[in-house]
Motif scaffolding. Structure first.
Motif, PDB file in Angstrom:
ATOM      1  N   VAL A   7      -0.371  10.639 -10.971  1.00 57.93           N
ATOM      2  CA  VAL A   7      -1.527  11.526 -10.939  1.00 57.93           C
ATOM      3  C   VAL A   7      -1.122  12.977 -11.227  1.00 57.93           C
ATOM      4  CG1 VAL A   7      -3.229  12.515  -9.361  1.00 57.93           C
ATOM      5  CG2 VAL A   7      -2.866  10.044  -9.425  1.00 57.93           C
ATOM      6  N   LYS A   8       0.024  13.360 -10.694  1.00 57.48           N
ATOM      7  CA  LYS A   8       0.502  14.723 -10.907  1.00 57.48           C
ATOM      8  C   LYS A   8       0.726  14.994 -12.395  1.00 57.48           C
ATOM      9  CE  LYS A   8       4.141  17.697  -9.313  1.00 57.48           C
ATOM     10  NZ  LYS A   8       5.574  17.565  -9.310  1.00 57.48           N
ATOM     11  N   ASN A   9       1.342  14.032 -13.072  1.00 61.47           N
ATOM     12  CA  ASN A   9       1.582  14.164 -14.509  1.00 61.47           C
ATOM     13  C   ASN A   9       0.278  14.201 -15.309  1.00 61.47           C
ATOM     14  OD1 ASN A   9       4.507  14.030 -15.583  1.00 61.47           O
ATOM     15  ND2 ASN A   9       4.533  12.586 -13.889  1.00 61.47           N
ATOM     16  N   ARG A  10      -0.619  13.299 -14.983  1.00 65.69           N
ATOM     17  CA  ARG A  10      -1.881  13.258 -15.728  1.00 65.69           C
ATOM     18  C   ARG A  10      -2.682  14.541 -15.511  1.00 65.69           C
ATOM     19  NH1 ARG A  10      -3.980   7.003 -14.776  1.00 65.69           N
ATOM     20  NH2 ARG A  10      -2.538   6.031 -16.257  1.00 65.69           N
ATOM     21  N   ARG A  11      -2.648  15.030 -14.302  1.00 61.11           N
ATOM     22  CA  ARG A  11      -3.380  16.250 -13.976  1.00 61.11           C
ATOM     23  C   ARG A  11      -2.829  17.426 -14.793  1.00 61.11           C
ATOM     24  NH1 ARG A  11      -3.261  17.578  -7.731  1.00 61.11           N
ATOM     25  NH2 ARG A  11      -4.341  15.591  -7.508  1.00 61.11           N
ATOM     26  N   TRP A  12      -1.513  17.531 -14.805  1.00 64.17           N
ATOM     27  CA  TRP A  12      -0.867  18.591 -15.570  1.00 64.17           C
ATOM     28  C   TRP A  12      -1.231  18.483 -17.055  1.00 64.17           C
ATOM     29  CZ3 TRP A  12       2.623  17.855 -19.580  1.00 64.17           C
ATOM     30  CH2 TRP A  12       3.185  19.031 -20.104  1.00 64.17           C
TER      31      TRP A  12
ATOM     32  N   ASP B 142       0.837  -1.205   0.000  1.00 65.47           N
ATOM     33  CA  ASP B 142       0.000   0.000   0.000  1.00 65.47           C
ATOM     34  C   ASP B 142       0.872   1.255   0.000  1.00 65.47           C
ATOM     35  OD1 ASP B 142      -2.112  -1.679   0.042  1.00 65.47           O
ATOM     36  OD2 ASP B 142      -2.985  -0.976   1.937  1.00 65.47           O
ATOM     37  N   GLU B 143       1.887   1.234   0.859  1.00 63.06           N
ATOM     38  CA  GLU B 143       2.818   2.375   0.924  1.00 63.06           C
ATOM     39  C   GLU B 143       3.462   2.609  -0.436  1.00 63.06           C
ATOM     40  OE1 GLU B 143       3.750   4.308   3.493  1.00 63.06           O
ATOM     41  OE2 GLU B 143       2.637   3.346   5.133  1.00 63.06           O
ATOM     42  N   GLN B 144       3.944   1.523  -1.030  1.00 60.63           N
ATOM     43  CA  GLN B 144       4.648   1.651  -2.304  1.00 60.63           C
ATOM     44  C   GLN B 144       3.714   2.093  -3.417  1.00 60.63           C
ATOM     45  OE1 GLN B 144       7.432  -1.129  -3.686  1.00 60.63           O
ATOM     46  NE2 GLN B 144       8.134  -1.768  -1.663  1.00 60.63           N
ATOM     47  N   LEU B 145       2.491   1.555  -3.394  1.00 65.61           N
ATOM     48  CA  LEU B 145       1.535   1.907  -4.447  1.00 65.61           C
ATOM     49  C   LEU B 145       1.144   3.385  -4.332  1.00 65.61           C
ATOM     50  CD1 LEU B 145       0.194   0.514  -6.845  1.00 65.61           C
ATOM     51  CD2 LEU B 145      -1.823   0.123  -5.428  1.00 65.61           C
ATOM     52  N   ALA B 146       0.962   3.851  -3.104  1.00 64.40           N
ATOM     53  CA  ALA B 146       0.601   5.261  -2.900  1.00 64.40           C
ATOM     54  C   ALA B 146       1.744   6.165  -3.364  1.00 64.40           C
ATOM     55  CB  ALA B 146       0.279   5.509  -1.424  1.00 64.40           C
ATOM     56  N   ALA B 147       2.982   5.754  -3.051  1.00 63.32           N
ATOM     57  CA  ALA B 147       4.133   6.559  -3.466  1.00 63.32           C
ATOM     58  C   ALA B 147       4.252   6.595  -4.989  1.00 63.32           C
ATOM     59  CB  ALA B 147       5.419   5.997  -2.855  1.00 63.32           C
ATOM     60  N   ALA B 148       3.929   5.480  -5.632  1.00 69.12           N
ATOM     61  CA  ALA B 148       4.024   5.414  -7.095  1.00 69.12           C
ATOM     62  C   ALA B 148       2.855   6.143  -7.764  1.00 69.12           C
ATOM     63  CB  ALA B 148       4.060   3.960  -7.551  1.00 69.12           C
ATOM     64  N   ALA B 149       1.712   6.199  -7.079  1.00 68.36           N
ATOM     65  CA  ALA B 149       0.522   6.835  -7.659  1.00 68.36           C
ATOM     66  C   ALA B 149       0.677   8.356  -7.741  1.00 68.36           C
ATOM     67  CB  ALA B 149      -0.716   6.484  -6.840  1.00 68.36           C
TER      68      ALA B 149
ATOM     69  N   TYR C 279     -10.293  15.637 -15.726  1.00 65.67           N
ATOM     70  CA  TYR C 279      -9.636  14.442 -15.191  1.00 65.67           C
ATOM     71  C   TYR C 279     -10.570  13.802 -14.175  1.00 65.67           C
ATOM     72  CZ  TYR C 279      -5.786  11.748 -12.998  1.00 65.67           C
ATOM     73  OH  TYR C 279      -4.974  10.762 -12.502  1.00 65.67           O
ATOM     74  N   VAL C 280     -10.914  12.549 -14.419  1.00 64.83           N
ATOM     75  CA  VAL C 280     -11.827  11.837 -13.528  1.00 64.83           C
ATOM     76  C   VAL C 280     -11.079  10.665 -12.904  1.00 64.83           C
ATOM     77  CG1 VAL C 280     -13.976  10.511 -13.407  1.00 64.83           C
ATOM     78  CG2 VAL C 280     -13.772  12.393 -15.038  1.00 64.83           C
ATOM     79  N   GLY C 281     -11.090  10.611 -11.594  1.00 64.92           N
ATOM     80  CA  GLY C 281     -10.398   9.503 -10.939  1.00 64.92           C
ATOM     81  C   GLY C 281     -10.357   9.743  -9.456  1.00 64.92           C
ATOM     82  N   PRO C 282     -10.069   8.689  -8.695  1.00 69.17           N
ATOM     83  CA  PRO C 282     -10.134   8.802  -7.232  1.00 69.17           C
ATOM     84  C   PRO C 282      -9.146   9.826  -6.657  1.00 69.17           C
ATOM     85  CG  PRO C 282      -9.157   6.700  -7.894  1.00 69.17           C
ATOM     86  CD  PRO C 282      -9.708   7.327  -9.131  1.00 69.17           C
ATOM     87  N   LEU C 283      -8.045  10.084  -7.369  1.00 67.93           N
ATOM     88  CA  LEU C 283      -7.068  11.032  -6.834  1.00 67.93           C
ATOM     89  C   LEU C 283      -7.014  12.311  -7.668  1.00 67.93           C
ATOM     90  CD1 LEU C 283      -4.069   8.560  -6.259  1.00 67.93           C
ATOM     91  CD2 LEU C 283      -5.971   9.040  -4.727  1.00 67.93           C
ATOM     92  N   ALA C 284      -7.923  12.410  -8.649  1.00 71.41           N
ATOM     93  CA  ALA C 284      -7.832  13.506  -9.626  1.00 71.41           C
ATOM     94  C   ALA C 284      -7.782  14.869  -8.949  1.00 71.41           C
ATOM     95  CB  ALA C 284      -8.998  13.427 -10.601  1.00 71.41           C
ATOM     96  N   LYS C 285      -8.541  15.029  -7.864  1.00 65.69           N
ATOM     97  CA  LYS C 285      -8.598  16.349  -7.241  1.00 65.69           C
ATOM     98  C   LYS C 285      -8.023  16.372  -5.828  1.00 65.69           C
ATOM     99  CE  LYS C 285     -12.295  17.870 -10.226  1.00 65.69           C
ATOM    100  NZ  LYS C 285     -12.492  16.617 -11.013  1.00 65.69           N
TER     101      LYS C 285
END
Ligand code: ADP
Ligand code: MG
Length: 369
Positions: free
Chosen positions: A193-198, A182-189, A226-232
């Motif tokens: 997300v930052k790139n996709r948002r930009w 979970d830690e690793q996945l959150a760090a990788a996410a 941008y639609v997604g659980p972390l989009a905003k």
């Protein structure tokens, strides 16, 4: 310069397209799209129409070579992709004749934007098609992005493997192990997300301008969201950890990860409403075309020079307005246009016409006029 060996129906071909507009014309099935596909492969490391690299190796052959040289403002770039039927890895990339460390290293040496009749799948298909669009375009503009994406997907796969092993009773300390993933996945996410948002912020602006210039009713406000659980999320890592924790029971039952940016989507909005739900065919086509045209401008802005344009059989489907918007974008940009009839591209003001045909032996030929 493009050189291919044992690629699709080309035993061998060397081609030096004009720096301006080149029209490739010839009957259906002669090998026009194959050439654009080779250029796409050199730019993005994969075909625009198949996820299976081996499919591109000429029938009966064990390997294929696709080699390209581009001249950009910082000099000459040299890229080669080799595909293998049986060797591992099945794809090798060479930059200036030397093996590249990673596929991601090839990004940015040659940039293309492809227009093809299949583009409509961006709106017609499910979220995966839109994620593919974002991921491919983003990796051209930000060469490090592909690595960011791969890291996320690798950790995701590991987490999913653990969830499956748990079901089989193979894991002794499941919660502790899952915590680590979970830690690793959150760090990788977070960087994903930052790139996709930009990217979507930028593309939304350029695409909206393109849309406004084509639309029936001037000023129709088009936007990408941008639609997604972390989009905003303000803090994507915290939000991701929280989401993973909440979905843990469900993930355990379903044996895969149900929360995260691997389920992201893009909404195409017109007047604040989702075009995919209520848009007309014309509006959807204009939206897709605008996203592609917006992409050209974004590459130009970010990389300091425009991409090459690959227009595959698109003119026959476009009305006058969309067609002229597309042709306007080709001004001063290296462009390859394919069509069955030479006349189809009459208004493209081409610098070069090449005739593509398939010989009796099934091998494609390209002849200059
Ligand atoms: N792996 C392959 N080996 C040999 N020929 C292939 C291979 N894949 C496709 N082809 C041939 O390529 C042709 C289609 O080429 P394509 O570029 O899609 O045509 P078009 O000119 O209509 O765009 C067909 O004749 C098909 O048989
Ligand atoms: Mg074709």
């Amino acid at each position: 310069m493009l050189r291919v060996k044992q690629f699709r129906n080309y035993p061998f071909l060397e081609l030096a397209p004009s720096p301006g507009i080149t029209v490739l014309y010839g009957p259906n099935g002669s090998g026009k799209t194959n050439l654009l596909e080779a250029m796409h492969l050199l730019s993005l490391g994969r075909s625009h129409r198949t996820p299976t690299d081996r499919e591109m190796i000429a029938q009966g052959e064990m390997s294929a070579v696709i080699h390209g040289q581009t001249i950009r403002s910082d000099g000459k770039h040299d890229i080669e992709v080799r595909l293998f039927q049986q060797e591992k890895p099945q794809k090798k990339v060479l930059l200036y004749g030397k093996p590249a460390q990673r596929i991601a290293d090839m990004m940015g040496h040659a940039t293309v934007v492809m227009f093809s009749p299949e583009d409509i799948r961006i709106v017609r298909d499910g979220p995966a098609a839109r994620r593919r669009f974002v991921d491919m375009q983003l990796s051209q503009i930000r060469p490090g992005y592909l690595q960011v994406l791969r890291t996320y997907l690798t950790v995701l796969e590991n987490r999913n493997t653990l969830l499956k092993q748990d079901k089989l009773g193979m894991v002794s300390d499941f919660s502790a192990e899952l915590d680590i993933w979970d830690e690793q996945l959150a760090a990788a996410a977070a960087p994903l997300v930052k790139n996709r948002r930009w990217f979507l912020d930028q593309l939304s602006k350029t695409a909206a301008e393109e849309y406004a210039s084509i639309a029936e009713n001037p000023g129709e406000p088009f936007a990408l969201e941008y639609v997604g659980p972390l989009a905003k999320a303000d803090d994507p890592i915290a939000r991701m950890l929280d989401g993973l924790r909440r979905s843990r029971d469900e993930d355990r039952r379903r044996q895969h990860t149900t929360f995260g940016p691997h389920r992201d989507d893009i909404a195409l909005m017109l007047y604040g409403r989702d075009l995919r739900a209520m848009g007309s065919q014309g509006q959807l086509r204009t939206a897709v075309l605008s996203m592609k045209l917006g992409e050209i401008r974004l590459i130009q802005d970010e990389m300091g020079e425009p991409p090459a344009l690959l227009l595959d059989d698109v003119f026959s489907e476009l009305d006058v307005k969309r067609r002229s918007a597309l042709l306007r974008s080709t001004q001063g940009i290296q462009t390859l246009i394919t069509c069955t009839d030479r006349q189809d591209a009459a208004d493209a003001r081409a610098d070069q016409f090449l005739r593509v045909s398939e010989g009796a032996d099934g091998a494609a030929k390209v002849e200059a006029e």
